[in-house]
Design a protein around this motif. Structure first.
Motif, PDB file in Angstrom:
ATOM      1  N   UNK A 105       0.818  -1.213   0.000  1.00 41.93           N
ATOM      2  CA  UNK A 105       0.000   0.000   0.000  1.00 41.93           C
ATOM      3  C   UNK A 105       0.851   1.261   0.000  1.00 41.93           C
ATOM      4  N   UNK A 106       2.176   1.105  -0.086  1.00 37.39           N
ATOM      5  CA  UNK A 106       3.084   2.247  -0.156  1.00 37.39           C
ATOM      6  C   UNK A 106       3.843   2.199  -1.481  1.00 37.39           C
ATOM      7  N   UNK A 107       3.905   3.322  -2.144  1.00 37.17           N
ATOM      8  CA  UNK A 107       4.703   3.452  -3.358  1.00 37.17           C
ATOM      9  C   UNK A 107       5.973   4.209  -3.016  1.00 37.17           C
ATOM     10  N   UNK A 108       7.134   3.547  -3.085  1.00 37.94           N
ATOM     11  CA  UNK A 108       8.369   4.196  -2.635  1.00 37.94           C
ATOM     12  C   UNK A 108       8.873   5.234  -3.630  1.00 37.94           C
ATOM     13  N   UNK A 130      -3.914   0.385  -2.693  1.00 40.82           N
ATOM     14  CA  UNK A 130      -3.979  -0.897  -1.982  1.00 40.82           C
ATOM     15  C   UNK A 130      -4.321  -0.740  -0.508  1.00 40.82           C
ATOM     16  N   UNK A 131      -4.392   0.470  -0.036  1.00 40.88           N
ATOM     17  CA  UNK A 131      -4.689   0.700   1.379  1.00 40.88           C
ATOM     18  C   UNK A 131      -6.113   0.262   1.706  1.00 40.88           C
ATOM     19  N   UNK A 132      -6.256  -0.409   2.839  1.00 45.46           N
ATOM     20  CA  UNK A 132      -7.564  -0.864   3.308  1.00 45.46           C
ATOM     21  C   UNK A 132      -7.814  -0.298   4.699  1.00 45.46           C
ATOM     22  N   UNK A 133      -8.950   0.360   4.917  1.00 48.66           N
ATOM     23  CA  UNK A 133      -9.221   0.906   6.253  1.00 48.66           C
ATOM     24  C   UNK A 133      -9.087  -0.153   7.338  1.00 48.66           C
ATOM     25  N   UNK A 134      -8.412   0.226   8.436  1.00 44.02           N
ATOM     26  CA  UNK A 134      -8.261  -0.666   9.572  1.00 44.02           C
ATOM     27  C   UNK A 134      -7.115  -1.636   9.481  1.00 44.02           C
ATOM     28  N   UNK A 182       2.482  -1.429   6.925  1.00 44.23           N
ATOM     29  CA  UNK A 182       3.739  -1.577   7.647  1.00 44.23           C
ATOM     30  C   UNK A 182       4.931  -1.154   6.799  1.00 44.23           C
ATOM     31  N   UNK A 183       5.910  -0.608   7.490  1.00 44.46           N
ATOM     32  CA  UNK A 183       7.212  -0.355   6.889  1.00 44.46           C
ATOM     33  C   UNK A 183       8.272  -0.887   7.844  1.00 44.46           C
ATOM     34  N   UNK A 184       9.031  -1.898   7.373  1.00 45.54           N
ATOM     35  CA  UNK A 184      10.045  -2.550   8.197  1.00 45.54           C
ATOM     36  C   UNK A 184      11.430  -2.179   7.689  1.00 45.54           C
TER      37      UNK A 184
END
Length: 586
Positions: free
Chosen positions: A280-283, A364-368, A372-374
């Motif tokens: 859900x994150x685009x770098x 791609x983000x889904x509420x709730x 994560x970013x590791x």
């Protein structure tokens, strides 16, 4: 390099042993060893002596040469001396005074530029060049005891016993299969001696030294949106840091690591930072910035850890990799990797590195669901062995939220038998005036997602479905207004926008947990299942029946009949008058 009692280099007189004494062995106690770590003692210098006693009475006399280098290392010591213009080995492989009179080194670590004492430098190079050969030498091992300070600093000890007199190279190795915490600390080689010593009364004994290892440990810290107030960004805390975001928002991450301290002659100087982002994150790999920082505070508040003059350069100071799926030191997938292994000597001057990078929340983000970013710090924890490393991880998370709208309809005080078509809503921020734009979401839950700049055919007026539901996704926390832009025929339209707040909830650790404080439907809608991350609201429409009236129908009928009769009378009068004026009618 911790060095215990050094070899004296002097020949002592005969040492009379008390009756019953047997053997010339001692022990070495090494403190500050992590639980499960293995300490190995290699005798690289022999103490030469003879026993002139008899029976149970021993009389040990050192011989000349008193100390000699072990045959496995003697050739290397001679070559080391030639290269560095030193004379640590003489005829018959004897240990010279140039070595025995070296100063002790109790600090244990090199400075940021790799400088260190003569004895530490010698042992570093010996351990590096002869890492394979010393494995074949006689050895004694011991395991660290289970003692740790609250801050994780090892305080346990390893005791090596039954050691013949001599000078010992001590290597501490980490083994990940011993205890879960093994591998946290890196140790440099140490040297100490088990030797004869005489008391003031002339009696002799074996000196069993106690030395203190000087372990070093590199750590990693990750934060999210630390420049934005109002949330726990995770700075200076492990596995914490969370924030609320919306689809299309940029997210800043800050990553700080200690630069591992390796001796100049270490065999393995692996040092890698790997980052793995949620789908859900685009770098933005081109936006990665790496700063070297020479301050004493790992978390300065004055911005001194991101000064332009300390900005490191890709290719010169590190290697950035973004084009494979096996990127970290364990061959696990990562979004990008910074590798300082081959450039370590260029960055060893910095106690810390500060990495700043960004990403954008995508569709791609889904509420709730946590996004994560590791980040992983991976570095060699056995500097004189290849392919041994420690992995330290830290992570942060962000969440998006949504609105779960239920549209209800009433007619004559009762719920409508069917859900009528036509109801639509727009969404605006309370502080704004322009409706937000959305696209239809294709996931299983359906509904509409906040549009990004790349989306086409966007909507600012959203229809309810056949069940009267409308799911609105990808929103940040905050206050919003729902405006009914279209209402089914015959139903009254709300006169003003309906406010709704998205207020994230927190877990017991004060971190966002992905849910909201107003997600549970009220008692009138107990049959509606709450959806994590969605604020619930119901908006009702009532069917319009017109204004009420008084009086009976007969009044209106009589009035109508009277008007008709009046009209007929007026018509007959007009005809009669016209006839009288016409002569032909006479």
């Amino acid at each position: 390099m911790a060095v215990g009692m050094m070899l004296t280099g002097t020949v002592t007189p005969a040492m009379a042993a008390p009756a019953g004494a047997s053997g010339v062995t001692g022990s070495i106690t090494v403190n500050n060893v992590q639980p499960g770590a293995i300490v190995t003692a290699y005798r690289i210098i022999a103490v030469n002596y003879m026993d002139e006693g008899s029976g149970d009475m021993h009389s040990y006399i050192p011989t000349d040469p008193q100390y000699t280098w072990d045959v496995e290392v003697a050739g290397w010591v001679r070559k080391y001396g030639q290269v560095n213009k030193l004379s640590y080995i003489g005829d018959d492989d004897r240990v010279t005074e140039d070595f025995t009179l070296l100063k002790n080194d109790d600090m244990g670590l090199p400075d940021p530029y790799g400088s260190t004492s003569d004895i530490a430098r010698f042992m570093d190079r010996l351990s590096s060049d002869l890492s394979n050969k010393i494995q074949r030498m006689e050895r004694v091992t011991a395991k660290g005891s289970d003692d740790l300070r609250e801050d994780g600093m090892p305080t346990g000890s390893a005791v090596l016993t039954n050691l013949p007199v001599g000078g010992y190279l001590l290597i501490i190795r980490n083994h990940s299969d011993q205890y879960g915490s093994v591998g946290d600390w890196t140790y440099r080689p140490m040297f100490t001696a088990v030797d004869f010593q005489t008391g003031t009364d002339g009696s002799w004994s074996i000196d069993s030294p106690m030395i203190h290892a000087k372990p070093s440990r590199a750590g990693i810290d990750k934060s999210v949106n630390e420049k934005i107030p109002g949330h726990d960004n995770g700075k200076a805390m492990s596995d914490t840091g969370s924030d609320s975001v919306g689809v299309g928002d940029g997210v800043r991450f800050d990553l700080r690591t200690d630069v591992p301290v390796f001796p100049v002659d270490a065999v393995d100087k692996s040092y890698v930072i790997a980052d793995h982002m949620d789908t859900a994150l685009t770098p933005d790999p081109d936006g990665i910035k790496v700063y070297g920082y020479t301050g004493t505070d790992k978390f300065p508040t004055d911005g001194s850890d991101e000064r332009p003059e300390n900005l490191l350069k890709a290719g010169d100071d590190y290697t950035l990799t973004t084009d494979t799926t096996d990127l970290d030191a364990d061959d696990n997938a990562a979004t990008w990797r910074l590798d300082f292994t081959d450039t370590y000597e260029r960055i060893r001057q910095y106690p810390y590195l500060h990495v700043i990078y960004t990403a954008t929340v995508n569709s791609n983000a889904t509420p709730g669901t946590p996004i994560l970013n590791r980040a992983k710090l991976q570095y060699a924890n056995n500097p004189y062995e290849m392919n041994s490393h420690r992995t330290v991880m830290d992570r942060v998370r962000v969440y998006t939220y949504g609105i779960n709208l239920l549209k209800t309809f009433h007619e004559n005080g009762r719920p409508a038998a069917n859900i009528p078509d036509g109801a639509r809503f727009s969404v605006t921020r309370k502080t704004g005036s322009t409706p937000l734009r959305f696209v239809k979401d294709d996931d299983a839950a359906g509904g509409y997602r906040l549009a990004t700049d790349a989306d086409k055919e966007t909507l600012d007026s959203l229809p309810i479905d056949a069940m009267g539901r409308l799911l609105i996704k990808g929103l940040d926390e905050g206050d919003y207004l729902l405006t009914e832009t279209a209402t089914p025929v015959g139903y009254a339209k709300p006169s003003k926008p309906v406010p709704i707040a998205i207020t994230p909830s927190q877990g017991t650790d004060d971190q966002l947990d992905g849910d909201v404080t107003n997600g549970t439907p009220d008692a009138d809608h107990a049959d509606i299942t709450p959806m994590p991350g969605y604020s619930f609201i119901s908006i009702d429409n009532v069917k319009s029946n017109g204004l009420p009236q008084t009086g009976g129908l007969g009044v209106f009928i009589g009035l109508a009949a009277g008007l008709i009769l009046i009209g007929l009378g007026v018509g007959l009068w007009a005809v009669e008058r016209s006839r009288r004026k016409d002569p032909s009618c006479d």
